[in-house]
Write a protein that holds these residues in place. Structure first.
Motif, PDB file in Angstrom:
ATOM      1  N   VAL A  32       0.849  -1.183   0.000  1.00  0.00           N
ATOM      2  CA  VAL A  32       0.000   0.000   0.000  1.00  0.00           C
ATOM      3  C   VAL A  32       0.886   1.234   0.000  1.00  0.00           C
ATOM      4  O   VAL A  32       1.718   1.415   0.905  1.00  0.00           O
ATOM      5  CB  VAL A  32      -0.924   0.007   1.237  1.00  0.00           C
ATOM      6  CG1 VAL A  32      -1.824   1.239   1.212  1.00  0.00           C
ATOM      7  CG2 VAL A  32      -1.763  -1.267   1.275  1.00  0.00           C
ATOM      8  N   PRO A  33       0.772   2.102  -1.007  1.00  0.00           N
ATOM      9  CA  PRO A  33       1.613   3.307  -1.055  1.00  0.00           C
ATOM     10  C   PRO A  33       1.426   4.173   0.188  1.00  0.00           C
ATOM     11  O   PRO A  33       0.333   4.230   0.771  1.00  0.00           O
ATOM     12  CB  PRO A  33       1.101   4.034  -2.311  1.00  0.00           C
ATOM     13  CG  PRO A  33       0.463   2.965  -3.149  1.00  0.00           C
ATOM     14  CD  PRO A  33      -0.129   1.990  -2.176  1.00  0.00           C
ATOM     15  N   ASP A  34       2.463   4.856   0.602  1.00  0.00           N
ATOM     16  CA  ASP A  34       2.403   5.687   1.804  1.00  0.00           C
ATOM     17  C   ASP A  34       1.355   6.788   1.692  1.00  0.00           C
ATOM     18  O   ASP A  34       0.738   7.166   2.698  1.00  0.00           O
ATOM     19  CB  ASP A  34       3.777   6.321   2.071  1.00  0.00           C
ATOM     20  CG  ASP A  34       4.822   5.286   2.478  1.00  0.00           C
ATOM     21  OD1 ASP A  34       4.420   4.206   2.953  1.00  0.00           O
ATOM     22  OD2 ASP A  34       6.022   5.562   2.307  1.00  0.00           O
ATOM     23  N   ASP A  35       1.149   7.302   0.494  1.00  0.00           N
ATOM     24  CA  ASP A  35       0.195   8.393   0.310  1.00  0.00           C
ATOM     25  C   ASP A  35      -1.162   7.908  -0.200  1.00  0.00           C
ATOM     26  O   ASP A  35      -1.958   8.685  -0.717  1.00  0.00           O
ATOM     27  CB  ASP A  35       0.751   9.431  -0.656  1.00  0.00           C
ATOM     28  CG  ASP A  35       1.041   8.836  -2.043  1.00  0.00           C
ATOM     29  OD1 ASP A  35       1.031   7.591  -2.163  1.00  0.00           O
ATOM     30  OD2 ASP A  35       1.259   9.624  -2.990  1.00  0.00           O
ATOM     31  N   PHE A  36      -1.412   6.622  -0.038  1.00  0.00           N
ATOM     32  CA  PHE A  36      -2.655   6.039  -0.558  1.00  0.00           C
ATOM     33  C   PHE A  36      -3.879   6.714   0.072  1.00  0.00           C
ATOM     34  O   PHE A  36      -3.995   6.794   1.296  1.00  0.00           O
ATOM     35  CB  PHE A  36      -2.670   4.535  -0.275  1.00  0.00           C
ATOM     36  CG  PHE A  36      -3.916   3.836  -0.732  1.00  0.00           C
ATOM     37  CD1 PHE A  36      -4.290   3.840  -2.072  1.00  0.00           C
ATOM     38  CD2 PHE A  36      -4.714   3.155   0.177  1.00  0.00           C
ATOM     39  CE1 PHE A  36      -5.434   3.189  -2.498  1.00  0.00           C
ATOM     40  CE2 PHE A  36      -5.863   2.502  -0.228  1.00  0.00           C
ATOM     41  CZ  PHE A  36      -6.223   2.521  -1.575  1.00  0.00           C
ATOM     42  N   PHE A 291     -11.636   0.960   1.254  1.00  0.00           N
ATOM     43  CA  PHE A 291     -12.563   1.157   2.368  1.00  0.00           C
ATOM     44  C   PHE A 291     -11.818   1.260   3.694  1.00  0.00           C
ATOM     45  O   PHE A 291     -12.084   2.161   4.492  1.00  0.00           O
ATOM     46  CB  PHE A 291     -13.579   0.011   2.432  1.00  0.00           C
ATOM     47  CG  PHE A 291     -14.460   0.085   3.642  1.00  0.00           C
ATOM     48  CD1 PHE A 291     -15.561   0.944   3.667  1.00  0.00           C
ATOM     49  CD2 PHE A 291     -14.189  -0.667   4.784  1.00  0.00           C
ATOM     50  CE1 PHE A 291     -16.361   1.044   4.790  1.00  0.00           C
ATOM     51  CE2 PHE A 291     -14.982  -0.567   5.909  1.00  0.00           C
ATOM     52  CZ  PHE A 291     -16.076   0.287   5.913  1.00  0.00           C
ATOM     53  N   ARG A 292     -10.905   0.349   3.935  1.00  0.00           N
ATOM     54  CA  ARG A 292     -10.166   0.340   5.197  1.00  0.00           C
ATOM     55  C   ARG A 292      -9.413   1.652   5.397  1.00  0.00           C
ATOM     56  O   ARG A 292      -9.466   2.260   6.473  1.00  0.00           O
ATOM     57  CB  ARG A 292      -9.202  -0.848   5.213  1.00  0.00           C
ATOM     58  CG  ARG A 292      -8.184  -0.872   6.357  1.00  0.00           C
ATOM     59  CD  ARG A 292      -8.809  -1.195   7.696  1.00  0.00           C
ATOM     60  NE  ARG A 292      -7.803  -1.257   8.737  1.00  0.00           N
ATOM     61  CZ  ARG A 292      -7.209  -2.390   9.148  1.00  0.00           C
ATOM     62  NH1 ARG A 292      -7.525  -3.538   8.584  1.00  0.00           N
ATOM     63  NH2 ARG A 292      -6.330  -2.375  10.110  1.00  0.00           N
ATOM     64  N   GLN A 293      -8.728   2.115   4.359  1.00  0.00           N
ATOM     65  CA  GLN A 293      -7.943   3.339   4.484  1.00  0.00           C
ATOM     66  C   GLN A 293      -8.852   4.550   4.706  1.00  0.00           C
ATOM     67  O   GLN A 293      -8.563   5.411   5.545  1.00  0.00           O
ATOM     68  CB  GLN A 293      -7.098   3.544   3.222  1.00  0.00           C
ATOM     69  CG  GLN A 293      -6.131   4.697   3.306  1.00  0.00           C
ATOM     70  CD  GLN A 293      -4.921   4.407   4.186  1.00  0.00           C
ATOM     71  OE1 GLN A 293      -4.775   3.285   4.692  1.00  0.00           O
ATOM     72  NE2 GLN A 293      -4.078   5.393   4.392  1.00  0.00           N
ATOM     73  N   ARG A 294      -9.933   4.615   3.947  1.00  0.00           N
ATOM     74  CA  ARG A 294     -10.860   5.733   4.105  1.00  0.00           C
ATOM     75  C   ARG A 294     -11.512   5.723   5.486  1.00  0.00           C
ATOM     76  O   ARG A 294     -11.722   6.778   6.095  1.00  0.00           O
ATOM     77  CB  ARG A 294     -11.930   5.667   3.008  1.00  0.00           C
ATOM     78  CG  ARG A 294     -11.368   5.911   1.620  1.00  0.00           C
ATOM     79  CD  ARG A 294     -12.389   5.609   0.527  1.00  0.00           C
ATOM     80  NE  ARG A 294     -11.839   5.872  -0.804  1.00  0.00           N
ATOM     81  CZ  ARG A 294     -12.502   5.664  -1.941  1.00  0.00           C
ATOM     82  NH1 ARG A 294     -13.741   5.192  -1.898  1.00  0.00           N
ATOM     83  NH2 ARG A 294     -11.931   5.927  -3.111  1.00  0.00           N
ATOM     84  N   ALA A 295     -11.823   4.541   5.980  1.00  0.00           N
ATOM     85  CA  ALA A 295     -12.434   4.440   7.307  1.00  0.00           C
ATOM     86  C   ALA A 295     -11.483   4.946   8.387  1.00  0.00           C
ATOM     87  O   ALA A 295     -11.884   5.671   9.305  1.00  0.00           O
ATOM     88  CB  ALA A 295     -12.847   2.998   7.585  1.00  0.00           C
TER      89      ALA A 295
END
Length: 490
Positions: A32-36, A291-295
């Motif tokens: 997963v990119p750091d700035d994702f 979804f996980r990152q946005r959450a």
């Protein structure tokens, strides 16, 4: 629900097919990119929310809302069973369509085979049913699906896991339940302990936008292209036969549903502010955890300052061996309570094999674990057979709560399409906490380590030193499942 759910009537066959599926599944999670998703910004909406307090009422509310529908019904589910409740709800939907209500139903294809009773309903001029990411095999049962998956895993791995029920864009039900007897306490064999929340207000609009985006995507195929029935719209022989058989055989269920509709209390609405979070269909191509990152971004301040957290999930599986959110919470001194299935109550074929190891890790991290008993008897279930835990929620500092479809596992993060929302309300959090723990002594084992470092399971005055109803006969198959190294698919 995991991809590999135990088929209660064909457990040996389901096990063999599950092994065949899992054997080709050792797909590593992408980096997963750091700035994702760094530009993601949450939006807040106003709403009224009502935690439906009983399983039978969760179904009764759906029937009542369909009967009151005036213009539209939009739905998404991972599974829709051809049993008493599934057929009864379809019958009510068909009647609504007769009144001119426009009906759209999106279903994931994993559990849709050659179901002509379902295709019959699609023939109604006011009903459209579309299937998400369909398999090539339709008439060969799980054997065909397993071999199809082996050949086309990269395409077929992604499943639509959302549960969405929208009536007239005025009322919306979100939660963990699919449609079938076992999700509402009406199965004699086994039932799920689950959660549904009824919403009204501005928050329905973004969910409607998400639905439209999916409905018009390339990933949905009209059911008529997959399951062939006679084109005569008046010829619904398959549905009528299945519906008449089910309702005649289970007249007591139909009577209880009608009784519940007529006697259930009015909704006790709570005014709330909510922050919805949706997945991206780009996940179908790159497997990134939208979804996980946005959450996590949506509640980053609450997570950073949390003093208490309740995490409720049927399947607790780390990502690449790391419980990152739980680790962050415990390191900052937060009290973390985990509510999940015990090994014996889990409906998954494979997760207990991994959880047997992860339980020790979680306890060493200081997590308070509550495991759902395989002998639990929920007082709102019409029948009492086996029971499985299926609630998916989070409560932070008794102020912010999560409601949605996502489990706490890599499949929800990287593979399945999910959605949910965060509810900002102390009153809602209090009701939700009561929903989870009101029957604590009868539903859960509290798991901890004693002074000697041994794991104990306690319920009231009963203390056990061995895993309840999960004996040594599980050690060999659990060892085999762990050697298959398919945890990223669970």
């Amino acid at each position: 629900m995991t991809l590999f759910k135990l088929n209660q009537h064909n457990s040996i066959w389901a096990l063999l097919c599950g092994i065949l599926l899992l054997s080709g599944c050792a797909t590593p999670n992408p980096s997963v990119p750091d700035d994702f998703e760094a530009n993601f910004q949450k939006r807040d909406y106003q709403a009224k929310a009502y935690i439906i307090p009983r399983a039978n009422e969760a179904f009764a509310h759906r029937i009542e809302l369909v009967r009151q529908a005036k213009s539209s019904i939009d739905m998404t589910y991972f599974s829709w069973n051809g049993d008493t409740l599934g057929l009864s709800l379809l019958n009510e939907i068909s009647k609504a369509a007769d009144r001119g209500v426009k009906v759209r139903l999106t279903l994931d294809d994993l559990l849709v085979f050659n179901d002509k009773w379902l295709a019959d309903i699609d023939k109604h001029p006011n009903v459209q049913i579309r299937i998400f990411n369909p398999f090539n095999s339709r008439k060969m049962g799980w054997a065909g699906r397993a071999f199809d998956f082996q050949i086309h895993q990269q395409k077929l791995d992604n499943r639509l896991h959302e549960k969405y029920f929208n009536i007239d864009h005025q009322y919306m039900i979100l939660g963990g339940r699919n449609i079938g007897d076992e999700y509402f306490g009406y199965s004699k064999a086994a039932n799920f302990y689950d959660l549904d929340v009824l919403f009204s207000g501005d928050v329905i609009a973004p969910f409607a936008v998400n639905y439209e985006r999916q409905w018009h995507s390339e990933h949905l195929v009209p059911i008529a292209e997959l399951i062939h029935v006679k084109k005569d719209i008046n010829d619904t022989r398959y549905f009528k036969k299945a519906f008449n058989k089910a309702t005649k055989k289970h007249a007591e269920i139909i009577a209880d549903i009608e009784h519940t509709i007529n006697t259930m209390p009015a909704a006790q609405w709570i005014d709330v502010t909510v922050s919805p979070v949706f997945d991206s269909l780009k996940k179908m191509e790159n497997r990134l955890p939208y979804f996980r990152q946005r959450a996590e971004i949506a509640i980053q301040d609450e997570l950073a300052n949390a003093k208490e957290a309740v995490i409720s999930t049927p399947y607790i599986v780390p990502t690449d061996g790391d419980f990152s959110v739980i680790s962050k919470l415990t390191k900052q001194g937060a009290k973390v309570q985990l509510v999940t299935n015990s090994s014996a109550s889990n409906d998954s074929l494979f997760i207990p094999a991994y959880y047997e190891e992860h339980r020790k890790t979680l306890l060493d991290m200081g997590v308070d674990i509550f495991e759902y008993k395989d002998t639990a008897k929920n007082d709102d279930h019409f029948y009492h057979g086996d029971t499985y835990y299926h609630n998916k929620t989070i409560i932070l500092d008794s102020r912010v709560s999560y409601v949605g479809s996502s489990n706490f596992d890599p499949r929800s993060d990287f593979i399945n399409v999910e959605f949910g929302l965060f509810v900002h309300s102390a009153a809602f959090a209090e009701k939700l906490h009561h929903y989870l723990f009101a029957q604590q002594s009868s539903l859960y084992w509290q798991v901890s380590k004693n002074a000697e470092g041994e794991i104990e399971w306690q319920s009231q005055q009963e203390v056990l030193k061995s895993n309840p109803n999960y004996g040594s006969w599980h050690k060999l198959p659990d060892w085999v499942f762990r050697k298959m190294d398919g945890e990223s698919e669970l």
